[in-house]
Design an enzyme around this catalytic site. Structure first.
Site, PDB file in Angstrom:
ATOM      1  N   PRO A  10      46.589  58.091  13.833  1.00 31.07           N
ATOM      2  CA  PRO A  10      46.802  58.731  15.132  1.00 31.07           C
ATOM      3  C   PRO A  10      47.564  60.051  15.052  1.00 31.07           C
ATOM      4  O   PRO A  10      48.465  60.212  14.228  1.00 31.07           O
ATOM      5  CB  PRO A  10      47.606  57.693  15.916  1.00 31.07           C
ATOM      6  CG  PRO A  10      48.209  56.793  14.886  1.00 31.07           C
ATOM      7  CD  PRO A  10      47.233  56.772  13.747  1.00 31.07           C
ATOM      8  N   ASN A  11      47.163  60.951  15.912  1.00 25.04           N
ATOM      9  CA  ASN A  11      47.780  62.272  16.111  1.00 25.04           C
ATOM     10  C   ASN A  11      47.469  63.272  14.993  1.00 25.04           C
ATOM     11  O   ASN A  11      47.818  64.440  15.114  1.00 25.04           O
ATOM     12  CB  ASN A  11      49.307  62.167  16.310  1.00 25.04           C
ATOM     13  CG  ASN A  11      49.649  61.330  17.520  1.00 25.04           C
ATOM     14  OD1 ASN A  11      49.168  61.612  18.613  1.00 25.04           O
ATOM     15  ND2 ASN A  11      50.434  60.285  17.336  1.00 25.04           N
ATOM     16  N   ARG A  18      50.451  70.608  15.616  1.00 26.60           N
ATOM     17  CA  ARG A  18      51.460  69.565  15.805  1.00 26.60           C
ATOM     18  C   ARG A  18      52.655  69.803  14.867  1.00 26.60           C
ATOM     19  O   ARG A  18      52.484  69.802  13.645  1.00 26.60           O
ATOM     20  CB  ARG A  18      50.831  68.208  15.463  1.00 26.60           C
ATOM     21  CG  ARG A  18      51.789  67.056  15.445  1.00 26.60           C
ATOM     22  CD  ARG A  18      51.157  65.816  14.818  1.00 26.60           C
ATOM     23  NE  ARG A  18      52.094  64.725  14.861  1.00 26.60           N
ATOM     24  CZ  ARG A  18      52.021  63.649  14.096  1.00 26.60           C
ATOM     25  NH1 ARG A  18      51.032  63.501  13.244  1.00 26.60           N
ATOM     26  NH2 ARG A  18      52.929  62.708  14.190  1.00 26.60           N
ATOM     27  N   TYR A  23      54.518  69.439   9.444  1.00 21.19           N
ATOM     28  CA  TYR A  23      53.190  69.103   8.915  1.00 21.19           C
ATOM     29  C   TYR A  23      52.385  70.314   8.439  1.00 21.19           C
ATOM     30  O   TYR A  23      51.267  70.142   7.933  1.00 21.19           O
ATOM     31  CB  TYR A  23      52.394  68.327   9.975  1.00 21.19           C
ATOM     32  CG  TYR A  23      53.055  67.013  10.350  1.00 21.19           C
ATOM     33  CD1 TYR A  23      53.166  65.991   9.416  1.00 21.19           C
ATOM     34  CD2 TYR A  23      53.578  66.793  11.626  1.00 21.19           C
ATOM     35  CE1 TYR A  23      53.789  64.786   9.736  1.00 21.19           C
ATOM     36  CE2 TYR A  23      54.194  65.596  11.964  1.00 21.19           C
ATOM     37  CZ  TYR A  23      54.296  64.606  11.015  1.00 21.19           C
ATOM     38  OH  TYR A  23      54.909  63.414  11.326  1.00 21.19           O
ATOM     39  N   ASN A  75      45.909  58.329   5.316  1.00 23.18           N
ATOM     40  CA  ASN A  75      47.204  58.617   5.923  1.00 23.18           C
ATOM     41  C   ASN A  75      47.224  57.790   7.212  1.00 23.18           C
ATOM     42  O   ASN A  75      46.617  58.178   8.212  1.00 23.18           O
ATOM     43  CB  ASN A  75      47.349  60.105   6.236  1.00 23.18           C
ATOM     44  CG  ASN A  75      48.717  60.424   6.817  1.00 23.18           C
ATOM     45  OD1 ASN A  75      49.455  59.510   7.233  1.00 23.18           O
ATOM     46  ND2 ASN A  75      49.072  61.690   6.869  1.00 23.18           N
ATOM     47  N   ALA A  78      51.404  57.043  12.214  1.00 22.96           N
ATOM     48  CA  ALA A  78      52.385  56.122  12.816  1.00 22.96           C
ATOM     49  C   ALA A  78      52.051  54.652  12.563  1.00 22.96           C
ATOM     50  O   ALA A  78      52.952  53.800  12.552  1.00 22.96           O
ATOM     51  CB  ALA A  78      52.489  56.398  14.312  1.00 22.96           C
ATOM     52  N   GLU A  99      47.873  55.749  -0.360  1.00 27.14           N
ATOM     53  CA  GLU A  99      48.526  56.082   0.912  1.00 27.14           C
ATOM     54  C   GLU A  99      49.128  57.483   0.789  1.00 27.14           C
ATOM     55  O   GLU A  99      49.854  57.755  -0.162  1.00 27.14           O
ATOM     56  CB  GLU A  99      49.623  55.036   1.156  1.00 27.14           C
ATOM     57  CG  GLU A  99      50.509  55.291   2.355  1.00 27.14           C
ATOM     58  CD  GLU A  99      51.652  54.260   2.458  1.00 27.14           C
ATOM     59  OE1 GLU A  99      51.631  53.221   1.736  1.00 27.14           O
ATOM     60  OE2 GLU A  99      52.574  54.516   3.248  1.00 27.14           O
ATOM     61  N   HIS A 101      51.215  60.681   2.814  1.00 26.66           N
ATOM     62  CA  HIS A 101      51.958  61.243   3.938  1.00 26.66           C
ATOM     63  C   HIS A 101      52.235  62.706   3.646  1.00 26.66           C
ATOM     64  O   HIS A 101      52.651  63.047   2.530  1.00 26.66           O
ATOM     65  CB  HIS A 101      53.283  60.502   4.165  1.00 26.66           C
ATOM     66  CG  HIS A 101      53.069  59.055   4.444  1.00 26.66           C
ATOM     67  ND1 HIS A 101      52.597  58.605   5.657  1.00 26.66           N
ATOM     68  CD2 HIS A 101      53.179  57.976   3.646  1.00 26.66           C
ATOM     69  CE1 HIS A 101      52.451  57.288   5.588  1.00 26.66           C
ATOM     70  NE2 HIS A 101      52.793  56.876   4.391  1.00 26.66           N
ATOM     71  N   ARG A 108      63.375  61.419   6.597  1.00 29.80           N
ATOM     72  CA  ARG A 108      63.309  61.558   8.050  1.00 29.80           C
ATOM     73  C   ARG A 108      64.013  60.372   8.716  1.00 29.80           C
ATOM     74  O   ARG A 108      64.943  59.812   8.157  1.00 29.80           O
ATOM     75  CB  ARG A 108      61.835  61.700   8.473  1.00 29.80           C
ATOM     76  CG  ARG A 108      61.162  62.926   7.805  1.00 29.80           C
ATOM     77  CD  ARG A 108      59.710  63.061   8.207  1.00 29.80           C
ATOM     78  NE  ARG A 108      59.573  63.288   9.656  1.00 29.80           N
ATOM     79  CZ  ARG A 108      58.415  63.222  10.307  1.00 29.80           C
ATOM     80  NH1 ARG A 108      57.299  62.964   9.619  1.00 29.80           N
ATOM     81  NH2 ARG A 108      58.358  63.421  11.613  1.00 29.80           N
TER      82      ARG A 108
HETATM   83  C1  DQA Z   1      52.962  60.924   8.549  1.00 29.56           C
HETATM   84  C2  DQA Z   1      54.372  60.377   8.690  1.00 29.56           C
HETATM   85  C3  DQA Z   1      54.429  59.338   9.789  1.00 29.56           C
HETATM   86  O1  DQA Z   1      55.748  58.817   9.912  1.00 29.56           O
HETATM   87  C4  DQA Z   1      54.048  59.959  11.113  1.00 29.56           C
HETATM   88  O2  DQA Z   1      54.025  58.977  12.142  1.00 29.56           O
HETATM   89  C5  DQA Z   1      52.760  60.695  11.064  1.00 29.56           C
HETATM   90  C6  DQA Z   1      52.427  61.473   9.865  1.00 29.56           C
HETATM   91  C7  DQA Z   1      52.879  62.072   7.522  1.00 29.56           C
HETATM   92  O3  DQA Z   1      51.768  62.415   7.153  1.00 29.56           O
HETATM   93  O4  DQA Z   1      53.906  62.612   7.113  1.00 29.56           O
HETATM   94  O5  DQA Z   1      52.019  60.754  12.034  1.00 29.56           O
HETATM   95  O6  DQA Z   1      52.116  59.885   8.091  1.00 29.56           O
END
Ligand code: DQA
Length: 151
Positions: A10-11, A18, A23, A75, A78, A99, A101, A108
């Site tokens: 998501p997002n 964003r 990011y 990825n 959240a 995985e 990120h 964080r």
């Molecule tokens: C994320 C880190 C997560 O905590 C966050 O909710 C994201 C992006 C990252 O790519 O750093 O949406 O996965």
């Protein structure tokens, strides 16, 4: 069918605009295009999906039982920190995955340090920015026996 499935949670459709300080400026389209080029240059195929909906991602992971996917790079965004359902899907299909990120989740908020995926993952990459996807796809290609000219 594709050798590699690249999944985005998501997002991540908002990448580029964003929180660019966290990011970066690459869009999701940039990331997917680079990943596809990287896979194709090595002789492999790659498909990508982003969803803001947990069930869509669970359904897509379940499909890998039948569609010939050999490796997943995800990825979970959240859902990393919340989704037992998506974790269970990975445990059920038993397809190796990495995985990724973009940010360093360990630097964080404390809630970002917990992942429902890391103990099942072949590797976890965080904090490299969007270059983390290139490293992950390179490792996936190597795992599958392709030689990756990118890294
Ligand atoms: C994320 C880190 C997560 O905590 C966050 O909710 C994201 C992006 C990252 O790519 O750093 O949406 O996965």
């Amino acid at each position: 069918m594709s050798d590699i499935l690249l999944l985005h949670g998501p997002n991540l459709n908002l990448l580029g605009t964003r929180e660019p300080d966290v990011y970066g400026h690459d869009s999701l389209e940039d990331i997917n295009a680079r990943a596809k080029d990287q896979a194709v240059s090595a002789g492999a195929s790659l498909s990508a999906l982003q969803s803001n909906h947990e069930g869509d991602l669970v359904d897509r992971v379940q499909q890998t039982l039948h569609d010939g996917t050999r490796f997943i790079v995800i990825n979970p965004a959240a859902f990393t920190h919340t989704s037992v359902a998506l974790r269970d899907a990975f445990a059920a299909v038993n397809v190796p995955f990495i995985e990724v990120h973009i940010s360093n989740v360990h630097a964080r908020e404390p809630f970002r340090r917990q992942s429902f995926f890391s103990d099942l993952a072949q590797a976890v990459i965080c904090g490299l920015g969007t270059a983390g996807y290139t490293v992950a796809i390179g490792a996936a290609l190597t795992h599958l026996g392709f030689s990756d000219p990118t890294i």
